[in-house]
Design a protein around this motif. Structure first.
Motif, PDB file in Angstrom:
ATOM      1  N   ALA A   1       0.831  -1.214   0.000  1.00 46.61           N
ATOM      2  CA  ALA A   1       0.000   0.000   0.000  1.00 46.61           C
ATOM      3  C   ALA A   1       0.862   1.259   0.000  1.00 46.61           C
ATOM      4  N   GLU A   2       2.099   1.147   0.510  1.00 45.36           N
ATOM      5  CA  GLU A   2       3.015   2.286   0.499  1.00 45.36           C
ATOM      6  C   GLU A   2       4.384   1.896  -0.057  1.00 45.36           C
ATOM      7  N   ASP A   3       4.418   0.889  -0.890  1.00 48.38           N
ATOM      8  CA  ASP A   3       5.673   0.511  -1.533  1.00 48.38           C
ATOM      9  C   ASP A   3       5.372   0.079  -2.959  1.00 48.38           C
ATOM     10  N   PRO A   4       5.571   0.917  -3.966  1.00 45.49           N
ATOM     11  CA  PRO A   4       6.250   2.221  -3.881  1.00 45.49           C
ATOM     12  C   PRO A   4       5.462   3.230  -3.049  1.00 45.49           C
ATOM     13  N   PRO A   5       6.195   4.125  -2.372  1.00 46.35           N
ATOM     14  CA  PRO A   5       5.517   5.057  -1.470  1.00 46.35           C
ATOM     15  C   PRO A   5       4.756   6.148  -2.202  1.00 46.35           C
ATOM     16  N   SER A   6       3.726   6.667  -1.548  1.00 44.16           N
ATOM     17  CA  SER A   6       3.036   7.852  -2.054  1.00 44.16           C
ATOM     18  C   SER A   6       3.973   9.051  -1.940  1.00 44.16           C
ATOM     19  N   ARG A   7       3.771  10.019  -2.809  1.00 43.37           N
ATOM     20  CA  ARG A   7       4.393  11.328  -2.599  1.00 43.37           C
ATOM     21  C   ARG A   7       3.411  12.138  -1.756  1.00 43.37           C
ATOM     22  N   THR A   8       3.853  12.524  -0.582  1.00 41.78           N
ATOM     23  CA  THR A   8       2.936  13.232   0.327  1.00 41.78           C
ATOM     24  C   THR A   8       3.520  14.572   0.741  1.00 41.78           C
ATOM     25  N   ARG A   9       2.640  15.458   1.131  1.00 44.76           N
ATOM     26  CA  ARG A   9       3.044  16.740   1.706  1.00 44.76           C
ATOM     27  C   ARG A   9       2.070  17.043   2.821  1.00 44.76           C
ATOM     28  N   ARG A  10       2.589  17.213   4.012  1.00 45.65           N
ATOM     29  CA  ARG A  10       1.737  17.533   5.159  1.00 45.65           C
ATOM     30  C   ARG A  10       1.909  19.013   5.477  1.00 45.65           C
ATOM     31  N   LEU A  11       0.861  19.765   5.256  1.00 47.37           N
ATOM     32  CA  LEU A  11       0.884  21.195   5.549  1.00 47.37           C
ATOM     33  C   LEU A  11       0.200  21.391   6.891  1.00 47.37           C
ATOM     34  N   ILE A  12       0.962  21.745   7.912  1.00 52.35           N
ATOM     35  CA  ILE A  12       0.436  21.852   9.275  1.00 52.35           C
ATOM     36  C   ILE A  12       0.414  23.339   9.663  1.00 52.35           C
ATOM     37  N   THR A  13      -0.758  23.827  10.018  1.00 52.22           N
ATOM     38  CA  THR A  13      -0.911  25.271  10.278  1.00 52.22           C
ATOM     39  C   THR A  13      -1.800  25.497  11.496  1.00 52.22           C
TER      40      THR A  13
ATOM     41  N   ASP B   1      -2.206  25.051  24.495  1.00 56.35           N
ATOM     42  CA  ASP B   1      -2.698  25.355  25.841  1.00 56.35           C
ATOM     43  C   ASP B   1      -1.929  24.506  26.842  1.00 56.35           C
ATOM     44  N   SER B   2      -1.724  25.096  28.010  1.00 62.16           N
ATOM     45  CA  SER B   2      -1.123  24.280  29.072  1.00 62.16           C
ATOM     46  C   SER B   2      -2.207  23.364  29.636  1.00 62.16           C
ATOM     47  N   THR B   3      -1.804  22.297  30.298  1.00 66.11           N
ATOM     48  CA  THR B   3      -2.761  21.352  30.892  1.00 66.11           C
ATOM     49  C   THR B   3      -2.501  21.305  32.387  1.00 66.11           C
ATOM     50  N   ASN B   4      -3.248  20.453  33.092  1.00 65.04           N
ATOM     51  CA  ASN B   4      -2.987  20.360  34.537  1.00 65.04           C
ATOM     52  C   ASN B   4      -1.734  19.547  34.855  1.00 65.04           C
ATOM     53  N   LYS B   5      -1.078  19.040  33.815  1.00 64.98           N
ATOM     54  CA  LYS B   5       0.226  18.400  34.022  1.00 64.98           C
ATOM     55  C   LYS B   5       1.290  19.339  33.484  1.00 64.98           C
ATOM     56  N   PRO B   6       2.255  19.714  34.301  1.00 62.72           N
ATOM     57  CA  PRO B   6       3.222  20.722  33.860  1.00 62.72           C
ATOM     58  C   PRO B   6       4.042  20.297  32.644  1.00 62.72           C
ATOM     59  N   ASP B   7       4.190  18.983  32.437  1.00 65.43           N
ATOM     60  CA  ASP B   7       5.037  18.532  31.316  1.00 65.43           C
ATOM     61  C   ASP B   7       4.212  18.215  30.072  1.00 65.43           C
ATOM     62  N   GLU B   8       2.890  18.501  30.075  1.00 68.55           N
ATOM     63  CA  GLU B   8       2.064  18.167  28.909  1.00 68.55           C
ATOM     64  C   GLU B   8       1.362  19.402  28.356  1.00 68.55           C
ATOM     65  N   PHE B   9       1.293  19.455  27.033  1.00 63.97           N
ATOM     66  CA  PHE B   9       0.657  20.581  26.344  1.00 63.97           C
ATOM     67  C   PHE B   9      -0.432  20.059  25.417  1.00 63.97           C
ATOM     68  N   ALA B  10      -1.548  20.768  25.414  1.00 66.15           N
ATOM     69  CA  ALA B  10      -2.640  20.431  24.486  1.00 66.15           C
ATOM     70  C   ALA B  10      -2.450  21.269  23.227  1.00 66.15           C
ATOM     71  N   VAL B  11      -2.325  20.593  22.105  1.00 61.08           N
ATOM     72  CA  VAL B  11      -1.966  21.286  20.867  1.00 61.08           C
ATOM     73  C   VAL B  11      -3.015  20.980  19.803  1.00 61.08           C
ATOM     74  N   THR B  12      -3.574  22.031  19.252  1.00 60.44           N
ATOM     75  CA  THR B  12      -4.513  21.875  18.134  1.00 60.44           C
ATOM     76  C   THR B  12      -3.817  22.358  16.866  1.00 60.44           C
ATOM     77  N   SER B  13      -3.936  21.585  15.806  1.00 61.85           N
ATOM     78  CA  SER B  13      -3.353  22.050  14.536  1.00 61.85           C
ATOM     79  C   SER B  13      -4.255  21.651  13.388  1.00 61.85           C
ATOM     80  N   TYR B  14      -4.261  22.470  12.358  1.00 62.85           N
ATOM     81  CA  TYR B  14      -4.951  22.129  11.124  1.00 62.85           C
ATOM     82  C   TYR B  14      -3.954  21.444  10.207  1.00 62.85           C
ATOM     83  N   GLY B  15      -4.473  20.551   9.358  1.00 66.85           N
ATOM     84  CA  GLY B  15      -3.567  19.905   8.423  1.00 66.85           C
ATOM     85  C   GLY B  15      -4.218  19.630   7.082  1.00 66.85           C
ATOM     86  N   ILE B  16      -3.420  19.745   6.051  1.00 62.36           N
ATOM     87  CA  ILE B  16      -3.818  19.239   4.742  1.00 62.36           C
ATOM     88  C   ILE B  16      -2.736  18.274   4.307  1.00 62.36           C
ATOM     89  N   LEU B  17      -3.156  17.059   4.012  1.00 61.40           N
ATOM     90  CA  LEU B  17      -2.219  16.086   3.477  1.00 61.40           C
ATOM     91  C   LEU B  17      -2.538  15.882   2.003  1.00 61.40           C
TER      92      LEU B  17
END
Lengths: 187, 465
Positions: free
Chosen positions: A103-115, A120-136
């Motif tokens: 299914a991926e051999d030969p591999p697809s040509r891909t481009r991940r556009l992340i914007t 946001d911080s969370t109640n755990k000091p070492d964890e962050f909540a991250v929202t991102s948009y993407g177009i693949l």
């Protein structure tokens, strides 16, 4: 704002927001850009070190529902992907340790556009909540039309020994009927 | 290889615009069919009429619409239908075309409604399809030419089997019993074996593959050969069948001219440890049931199996359960074992429907099932493991969906369209004498007999008057 809108768009009420341009936001942005670079270059073994052993990685279904029922437009009773560390490593293993991951051999040509990265911080000091948009964009063989998968991701990034790792990812795709022939790729 | 000569003329069925008939595309002596059938728009149009308007197709499971008023949108060939549970609890399959001006009466994938009102001009229908009225009743907006009773949504013939919802447009055509035929004996082992029956774990996955619906559907008729090559990773990495995929292709394949097929695989070959003693007569049926319950069945449900199945069915289900196969025209049936890291062996149950979306496009619809009476934890695990193996991202099936588009493209070339697909690896052994079930049964290595029966059924329908 209903929960669904929050899930799809992120929320505008963000008491724990970490400003765009801050040091942490910059680090997270760079980490997600580097992740996209790895995946677009099929460096899946390298990517496997970016995820934590307790990762949850899911792609719920979407459904066409009326506006008043939009809480039901994200379906979690069934998923396109429902992964833990072992299953993700099996996928990585198919690509790195067999010659039959067709299914991926030969591999697809891909481009991940992340914007649109919001942190946001969370109640755990070492964890962050991250929202991102993407177009693949995905292109295989002699196709001259590009397959597109657009989505919003809700991630938890965890800081471990000075490095940011992916501890949770939910990918909300913008399709009730997915327009690509499989998810043999990571979003 | 030089280009083969033309097959013997077989002027059966509709004549295509180049003068050939459907029959001419088959070489019935040599089990060949011309690849042209995989993309020719003329043939696709004939299929919509001669197959999808004539035979039964799977639309879902009644557990998707448990309450009065519940509905889901589905497809019979190129026609979209609303599958409803009406106010009396009955399941209806209704053409989603407003009899007024042809707008879709229902625009959402699922929901609950007492009445479906068209958003265009407001014609309203009960959830059993009956016409209620148009908005300006005193002006008789529905017209003066037809009675209200004539203006309901078009019904398909509907049949529930083990909770599965099947429909057929031809109200005077074959019955569902005729459609399943002899193969019902085997499907009963899968769908009608417990008190509670199966239920869906959620709505189906849906995704598009740029391939003709038949590329996927004929493979579903128990194509065993592809497993050895296309799914080689199962041996290489996942160590299925202890790394020997070819060995797991021994068993007995059952099939009928109705185009249905199932591959029954002896568990003794598959699980040398877990099924130790299954083949040598040292274990009783009770012992076996306790050691390795059939796929999807938990130990608590074992007494139910005896109530619903005959002794012969139960023995077969325990020793040599059907694992994969299909139902004509476009259904894949998967009842597969998935060994887990903790040593337990999980049974996965999934059905696919490959909905035609044009000559070179199909919609892959994947339902995952669990026994209704299984624990929530069991259902959650079954769902997770099945998603990982089958469907959109399934590590097994992702390789299939990358194959079918190539066959479809190849069938368009002026040379490729006349190339034939060959089903010549036939099982020539006699039917095993001790075989307990009906229909054709082929013992040994997987063979093409099942898929050829699929094509013969396609041929029968396409050439029918």
């Amino acid at each position: 704002m209903s929960d669904t809108k929050k899930e799809i768009t992120g929320t505008l009420v963000r008491p724990n927001k970490i400003p765009v341009g801050s040091e942490i936001h910059n680090r997270i942005t760079e980490t997600l850009y580097e992740e996209a670079l790895m995946l677009d270059n099929m460096l899946v073994l390298e990517w496997s070190y970016f995820v934590t052993k307790d990762i949850s990685y899911t792609v719920p279904l979407r459904a066409t529902r009326l506006l008043e029922e939009s809480d039901k437009s994200i379906v979690r009773s069934m998923m396109h992907m429902d992964e833990d560390y072992n299953s993700l490593m099996m996928r990585v293993g198919r690509l790195t340790r067999t010659k039959s991951a067709f299914a991926e051999d030969p591999p697809s040509r891909t481009r991940r556009l992340i914007t649109n990265i919001l942190v946001d911080s969370t109640n755990k000091p070492d964890e962050f909540a991250v929202t991102s948009y993407g177009i693949l964009t995905r292109n295989r063989y002699e196709e001259h039309n590009t397959q597109v998968v657009s989505f919003v991701r809700h991630d938890i990034l965890r800081e471990i020994d000075g490095e940011l790792k992916l501890a949770k990812r939910e990918i909300i795709v913008d399709f009730a009927v997915l327009g690509t022939q499989n998810l043999a790729i990571f979003l | 290889m030089r280009k083969a000569g033309p097959p013997p003329s077989n002027p059966k069925g509709p004549r295509l615009s180049d003068g050939k008939t459907i029959g001419d595309l088959f070489n019935l002596d040599r089990n060949e069919v011309a690849m042209r059938v995989l993309s020719d728009p003329e043939i696709y149009d004939l299929e919509m009429e001669k197959i999808f308007s004539k035979t039964w197709t799977l639309l879902g499971h009644e557990s998707e619409i448990p309450n009065k008023g519940d509905f889901v949108l589905r497809d019979i060939g190129a026609d979209q239908v609303i599958v409803t549970r009406d106010n009396k609890g009955k399941v209806n399959v209704l053409l989603n075309v407003c009899p007024h001006r042809g707008m879709r009466v229902c625009t959402t994938d699922s929901g609950n409604k007492r009445a479906h009102k068209c958003i265009y001009h407001g014609w309203a229908f009960q959830n059993n399809g009956d016409f209620i009225g148009a908005p300006i009743a005193e002006e008789k907006m529905h017209g003066c030419k037809m009675e209200k009773s004539e203006l309901g949504l078009q019904h398909a013939n509907t049949h529930l089997y083990g909770g599965l919802i099947f429909a057929c447009w031809d109200h005077d055509g074959e019955t569902f019993e005729e459609y399943l035929g002899e193969m019902k004996w085997y499907y009963d082992m899968l769908f009608c074996r417990t008190d509670g029956g199966l239920e869906v774990v959620g709505p189906p996955q849906r995704f598009i593959v740029n391939a003709n619906w038949k590329t996927a559907s004929e493979q579903a008729a128990a194509d065993g050969y592809h497993t050895v090559t296309l799914h080689a990773w199962l041996g290489e990495l996942a160590k299925f069948n202890e790394g020997d995929i070819a060995a797991s292709m021994y068993g007995t394949e059952v099939t009928s001219r109705m185009g249905h097929a199932l591959r029954c695989q002896p568990v003794a070959n598959k699980f040398k440890q877990a099924a130790k003693g299954f083949a040598d007569g040292s274990l009783t049926l009770e012992d076996k049931l306790a050691l390795l319950p059939p796929p999807g069945v938990t130990k608590e449900m074992l007494p139910q199996l005896k109530r619903h199945l005959s002794k012969e069915q139960l023995e077969l289900l325990v020793d040599q359960p059907p694992q994969v196969g299909g139902m004509f025209p476009n259904i894949l049936v998967a009842f597969i074992y998935a060994p887990q890291p903790d040593g337990t062996i999980l049974g996965l149950t999934s059905l696919h429907s490959y909905v035609p979306r044009g000559p070179d496009k199909l919609e892959f619809t994947n339902w995952i099932f669990a026994e209704k009476d299984a624990s929530p934890e069991h259902k959650a695990l079954v769902r997770k493991v099945t998603i990982q193996m089958l469907g959109t991202s399934g590590m097994i099936e992702q390789d299939d969906s990358d194959t079918w588009p190539h066959m479809t493209i190849n069938s368009k070339g002026p040379q490729g369209r006349d190339m034939t697909m060959k089903y010549q690896a036939l099982n020539t052994r006699e039917r095993p004498k001790s075989w307990p079930g009906p229909a054709e049964a082929y013992e040994g290595f997987t063979s093409d007999d099942t898929q050829w029966n699929w094509w013969l059924r396609w041929y029968d329908l396409m050439t029918a008057e």
